[in-house]
Design an enzyme around this catalytic site. Structure first.
Site, PDB file in Angstrom:
ATOM      1  N   CYS A  47       0.877  -1.180   0.000  1.00 15.84           N
ATOM      2  CA  CYS A  47       0.000   0.000   0.000  1.00 15.84           C
ATOM      3  C   CYS A  47       0.911   1.226   0.000  1.00 15.84           C
ATOM      4  CB  CYS A  47      -0.862  -0.042   1.258  1.00 15.84           C
ATOM      5  SG  CYS A  47      -1.749   1.489   1.637  1.00 15.84           S
ATOM      6  N   HIS A  48       0.389   2.346  -0.482  1.00 14.94           N
ATOM      7  CA  HIS A  48       1.268   3.522  -0.539  1.00 14.94           C
ATOM      8  C   HIS A  48       1.767   3.951   0.837  1.00 14.94           C
ATOM      9  CE1 HIS A  48       2.496   6.568  -3.722  1.00 14.94           C
ATOM     10  NE2 HIS A  48       3.351   6.606  -2.724  1.00 14.94           N
ATOM     11  N   THR A  49       0.995   3.649   1.879  1.00 13.55           N
ATOM     12  CA  THR A  49       1.418   4.034   3.240  1.00 13.55           C
ATOM     13  C   THR A  49       2.764   3.374   3.591  1.00 13.55           C
ATOM     14  OG1 THR A  49      -0.921   4.165   3.774  1.00 13.55           O
ATOM     15  CG2 THR A  49       0.617   4.262   5.616  1.00 13.55           C
ATOM     16  N   HIS A  69       1.407  -3.977   5.964  1.00 13.66           N
ATOM     17  CA  HIS A  69       0.197  -4.000   6.801  1.00 13.66           C
ATOM     18  C   HIS A  69      -1.015  -4.554   6.078  1.00 13.66           C
ATOM     19  CE1 HIS A  69       0.024  -0.246   4.597  1.00 13.66           C
ATOM     20  NE2 HIS A  69      -1.285  -0.252   4.771  1.00 13.66           N
ATOM     21  N   GLU A  70      -0.902  -4.838   4.768  1.00  7.14           N
ATOM     22  CA  GLU A  70      -2.056  -5.364   4.031  1.00  7.14           C
ATOM     23  C   GLU A  70      -1.748  -6.836   3.773  1.00  7.14           C
ATOM     24  OE1 GLU A  70      -4.015  -2.599   1.033  1.00  7.14           O
ATOM     25  OE2 GLU A  70      -3.385  -4.206  -0.283  1.00  7.14           O
ATOM     26  N   CYS A  99     -10.587  -2.740  20.546  1.00  5.68           N
ATOM     27  CA  CYS A  99     -10.469  -3.443  21.830  1.00  5.68           C
ATOM     28  C   CYS A  99     -11.813  -3.966  22.313  1.00  5.68           C
ATOM     29  CB  CYS A  99      -9.841  -2.526  22.875  1.00  5.68           C
ATOM     30  SG  CYS A  99     -10.957  -1.237  23.492  1.00  5.68           S
ATOM     31  N   CYS A 102     -13.572   0.217  24.844  1.00  6.23           N
ATOM     32  CA  CYS A 102     -13.422   1.653  25.079  1.00  6.23           C
ATOM     33  C   CYS A 102     -14.647   2.404  24.523  1.00  6.23           C
ATOM     34  CB  CYS A 102     -12.135   2.149  24.427  1.00  6.23           C
ATOM     35  SG  CYS A 102     -12.237   2.277  22.639  1.00  6.23           S
ATOM     36  N   CYS A 105     -15.050   1.999  20.767  1.00  7.53           N
ATOM     37  CA  CYS A 105     -15.501   0.671  20.324  1.00  7.53           C
ATOM     38  C   CYS A 105     -16.973   0.471  20.691  1.00  7.53           C
ATOM     39  CB  CYS A 105     -14.620  -0.410  20.932  1.00  7.53           C
ATOM     40  SG  CYS A 105     -12.968  -0.444  20.191  1.00  7.53           S
ATOM     41  N   CYS A 113     -10.462   3.386  18.133  1.00  8.01           N
ATOM     42  CA  CYS A 113     -10.237   2.713  19.421  1.00  8.01           C
ATOM     43  C   CYS A 113      -9.170   3.444  20.248  1.00  8.01           C
ATOM     44  CB  CYS A 113      -9.807   1.278  19.142  1.00  8.01           C
ATOM     45  SG  CYS A 113      -9.318   0.352  20.578  1.00  8.01           S
ATOM     46  N   ARG A 117      -5.911   2.448  18.120  1.00 13.36           N
ATOM     47  CA  ARG A 117      -6.040   3.222  16.889  1.00 13.36           C
ATOM     48  C   ARG A 117      -4.669   3.343  16.231  1.00 13.36           C
ATOM     49  NH1 ARG A 117      -7.728   9.272  18.477  1.00 13.36           N
ATOM     50  NH2 ARG A 117      -9.264   8.085  19.649  1.00 13.36           N
ATOM     51  N   CYS A 177      -6.480  -3.626   4.063  1.00 16.65           N
ATOM     52  CA  CYS A 177      -6.314  -2.172   4.135  1.00 16.65           C
ATOM     53  C   CYS A 177      -7.013  -1.492   2.971  1.00 16.65           C
ATOM     54  CB  CYS A 177      -4.847  -1.754   4.205  1.00 16.65           C
ATOM     55  SG  CYS A 177      -4.656   0.035   4.069  1.00 16.65           S
ATOM     56  N   ARG A 372      -2.647  -3.163  -7.180  1.00 17.09           N
ATOM     57  CA  ARG A 372      -2.072  -3.876  -6.056  1.00 17.09           C
ATOM     58  C   ARG A 372      -1.156  -4.976  -6.559  1.00 17.09           C
ATOM     59  NH1 ARG A 372      -2.507  -0.119  -3.037  1.00 17.09           N
ATOM     60  NH2 ARG A 372      -3.501  -0.213  -0.986  1.00 17.09           N
TER      61      ARG A 372
HETATM   62  P1  NAD Z   1      -1.378   4.968  -5.087  1.00 21.59           P
HETATM   63  O1  NAD Z   1      -0.033   5.547  -5.145  1.00 21.59           O
HETATM   64  O2  NAD Z   1      -1.622   3.651  -5.730  1.00 21.59           O
HETATM   65  O3  NAD Z   1      -2.454   6.011  -5.685  1.00 21.59           O
HETATM   66  C1  NAD Z   1      -2.396   7.390  -5.445  1.00 21.59           C
HETATM   67  C2  NAD Z   1      -2.778   8.121  -6.751  1.00 21.59           C
HETATM   68  O4  NAD Z   1      -2.890   9.525  -6.458  1.00 21.59           O
HETATM   69  C3  NAD Z   1      -1.742   7.979  -7.863  1.00 21.59           C
HETATM   70  O5  NAD Z   1      -2.375   7.490  -9.046  1.00 21.59           O
HETATM   71  C4  NAD Z   1      -1.204   9.405  -8.039  1.00 21.59           C
HETATM   72  O6  NAD Z   1      -0.851   9.691  -9.394  1.00 21.59           O
HETATM   73  C5  NAD Z   1      -2.380  10.240  -7.561  1.00 21.59           C
HETATM   74  N1  NAD Z   1      -2.029  11.599  -7.111  1.00 21.59           N
HETATM   75  C6  NAD Z   1      -0.992  11.987  -6.337  1.00 21.59           C
HETATM   76  N2  NAD Z   1      -1.039  13.315  -6.113  1.00 21.59           N
HETATM   77  C7  NAD Z   1      -2.127  13.782  -6.749  1.00 21.59           C
HETATM   78  C8  NAD Z   1      -2.723  15.087  -6.894  1.00 21.59           C
HETATM   79  N3  NAD Z   1      -2.177  16.155  -6.329  1.00 21.59           N
HETATM   80  N4  NAD Z   1      -3.862  15.191  -7.628  1.00 21.59           N
HETATM   81  C9  NAD Z   1      -4.413  14.099  -8.217  1.00 21.59           C
HETATM   82  N5  NAD Z   1      -3.895  12.851  -8.125  1.00 21.59           N
HETATM   83  C10 NAD Z   1      -2.770  12.696  -7.400  1.00 21.59           C
HETATM   84  O7  NAD Z   1      -1.762   4.889  -3.513  1.00 21.59           O
HETATM   85  P2  NAD Z   1      -2.886   4.014  -2.743  1.00 21.59           P
HETATM   86  O8  NAD Z   1      -2.248   2.786  -2.188  1.00 21.59           O
HETATM   87  O9  NAD Z   1      -4.110   3.927  -3.590  1.00 21.59           O
HETATM   88  O10 NAD Z   1      -3.170   4.980  -1.489  1.00 21.59           O
HETATM   89  C11 NAD Z   1      -3.774   6.245  -1.677  1.00 21.59           C
HETATM   90  C12 NAD Z   1      -3.651   7.089  -0.417  1.00 21.59           C
HETATM   91  O11 NAD Z   1      -4.461   6.535   0.631  1.00 21.59           O
HETATM   92  C13 NAD Z   1      -2.245   7.167   0.142  1.00 21.59           C
HETATM   93  O12 NAD Z   1      -2.016   8.463   0.660  1.00 21.59           O
HETATM   94  C14 NAD Z   1      -2.288   6.152   1.289  1.00 21.59           C
HETATM   95  O13 NAD Z   1      -1.295   6.395   2.259  1.00 21.59           O
HETATM   96  C15 NAD Z   1      -3.669   6.429   1.815  1.00 21.59           C
HETATM   97  N6  NAD Z   1      -4.290   5.402   2.660  1.00 21.59           N
HETATM   98  C16 NAD Z   1      -5.074   5.842   3.695  1.00 21.59           C
HETATM   99  C17 NAD Z   1      -5.722   4.944   4.501  1.00 21.59           C
HETATM  100  C18 NAD Z   1      -6.658   5.411   5.587  1.00 21.59           C
HETATM  101  O14 NAD Z   1      -7.145   4.575   6.353  1.00 21.59           O
HETATM  102  N7  NAD Z   1      -6.978   6.699   5.680  1.00 21.59           N
HETATM  103  C19 NAD Z   1      -5.555   3.566   4.270  1.00 21.59           C
HETATM  104  C20 NAD Z   1      -4.773   3.158   3.177  1.00 21.59           C
HETATM  105  C21 NAD Z   1      -4.134   4.081   2.383  1.00 21.59           C
HETATM  106 ZN    ZN Z   2     -11.360   0.295  21.671  1.00 24.98          ZN
END
Ligand code: NAD
Ligand code: ZN
Length: 379
Positions: A47-49, A69-70, A99, A102, A105, A113, A117, A177, A372
């Site tokens: 994942c991008h994270t 994490h995925e 949990c 809390c 939850c 959580c 969290r 994820c 993915r």
């Molecule tokens: P990814 O890299 O596959 O996709 C991100 C896309 O955004 C890319 O295609 C990129 O070209 C585009 N992009 C970047 N900057 C941009 C902009 N300014 N305008 C338009 N498009 C733009 O990533 P992913 O795995 O799909 O994850 C996406 C986001 O979600 C990441 O920031 C990731 O960390 C986040 N995320 C958050 C959670 C959560 O629970 N909140 C969970 C998982 C992932």
């Molecule tokens: Zn909790």
């Protein structure tokens, strides 16, 4: 022969320093302690994270670390006090926990959580703050409490969703994820009504899962925004109807969207991690009723700037982790949606690599190729 209670030696991909390729090392994985579970990981995906915390340009650099994490796997052994999981259970580890006790939850509305969290700076287990991973006695840090780039990992029981043992782990691992996050951000948080318009910022896997949520909700128009035009062809398969590349215009993309839609979209979901896209996602929603949902993980020094009159004009700004799903209570049912063919996952999995080639998954993500990449641990 049972490995319960013993240290397991296995392979893990260790990030020794920021931005350097992971190296596959033999690590020692300690047995699970109170309220912990040791899981044999069978499939994990990127994942991008993971990439943000590996690259660590906008995040705290914490190394050496086992990212990931995925994933999907099977419980190998459980620690003291664990009653609702047993060896052999099929599970998805989740980066944020539940949990079940809390106020969060117990609330129907929250998945934040108090105990479990998401905490991106935590490098050990909650129990004693220590790592369960080591190499020659030197601790290796955990990541998000999951560290799935290892053949075995130790996770708090509150971060483990027990799922249908017939579900194919090489597919449903992406519900751990990205796909749950994007889909839930739309159906649980943005909640578009039938016939409404939805803008999706970022057409990676998370954004396309958000688009899938819009399609299932009966959105009339799904506008995909991405800086990478090679994303657009693929996005058509996910029901995205209109495409905007901010680079094609010499004005802010929110203005382009407001013009395209005669006043703004009804809902928007930001899945990029770019602060600029977050601001645009908020400002492009219709006044009076528009709702914007932020999903992307920002850099640690980012600040959200908008004129307060946007809020006075009755635009709503929200954000969510993990699509507001409670990991243990809700995810088994999302897996069932896949089993019942109400939710498609296969189209999100564009690449597969053996564990020995995990760095390829990073290269693909950095090049913006595919959605993915599933990493098979058994090879
Ligand atoms: P990814 O890299 O596959 O996709 C991100 C896309 O955004 C890319 O295609 C990129 O070209 C585009 N992009 C970047 N900057 C941009 C902009 N300014 N305008 C338009 N498009 C733009 O990533 P992913 O795995 O799909 O994850 C996406 C986001 O979600 C990441 O920031 C990731 O960390 C986040 N995320 C958050 C959670 C959560 O629970 N909140 C969970 C998982 C992932
Ligand atoms: Zn909790």
């Amino acid at each position: 022969m049972s490995t319960a209670g013993q240290v397991i030696r296995c392979k893990a991909a260790v990030a020794w320093e920021s931005g350097k390729p992971l190296s596959i090392e033999e690590v020692e994985v300690a047995p699970p302690q109170k309220d912990e579970v040791r899981i044999k990981i069978l499939f994990t995906s990127l994942c991008h994270t993971d990439v943000y915390f590996w690259d660590a340009k906008g995040q705290n650099p914490l190394f050496p670390r086992i990212l990931g994490h995925e994933a999907g796997g099977i419980v190998e052994s459980v620690g003291e006090g664990v009653t609702d999981l047993k060896p052999g259970d099929h599970v998805l580890p989740i980066f944020t926990g539940e949990c079940k006790e809390c106020p969060h939850c117990l609330s129907e509305e929250s998945n934040m959580c108090d105990l479990l969290r998401i905490n991106t700076d935590r490098v050990g287990m909650i129990n004693d703050g220590k790592s369960r991973f080591s190499i020659n006695g030197k601790p290796i840090y955990h990541f998000l409490g999951t560290s799935t780039f290892s053949e075995y990992t130790v996770v708090h029981v509150g971060q483990v969703a027990k799922i249908n043992p017939h579900a194919p782990l090489d597919k449903v691992c992406v519900l751990s994820c990205g796909m749950s996050t994007g889909f839930g951000a739309t159906v649980n948080v943005a909640k578009p009504k039938k016939g409404q318009s939805v803008a999706i910022f970022g057409l990676g896997a998370v954004g396309l899962a958000a688009a899938e949520g819009a399609r299932v909700s009966g959105a009339s128009r799904i506008i995909g925004i991405d800086l990478n035009p090679s994303r657009f062809e693929q996005a058509k398969k996910f029901g995205v109807t209109d495409f905007v590349n901010p680079k094609d215009y010499n004005k802010p993309v929110q203005e382009v969207i407001v013009e395209m839609t005669g006043g703004g979209v009804d809902r928007s979901v930001e899945c990029t991690g770019s602060i600029q896209a977050m601001i645009s996602a908020f400002e492009c929603v219709h006044d009076g009723w528009g709702v914007a949902v932020l999903v992307g993980v920002p850099n640690k020094d980012d600040a959200f700037k908008t004129h307060p009159v946007n809020l006075l004009n009755e635009k709503t700004l929200k954000g969510t982790f993990f699509g507001n799903y409670k990991p243990r209570s809700d995810i088994p049912a999302v897996v069932e949606k896949y089993m019942n063919k109400e939710l498609e996952l296969d189209k999100f999995i564009t690449h597969t690599v053996p564990f020995s080639e995990i760095n390829k998954a990073f290269e693909l993500m950095l090049a913006g190729e595919g959605l993915r990449c599933v990493i098979r641990m058994d090879t």
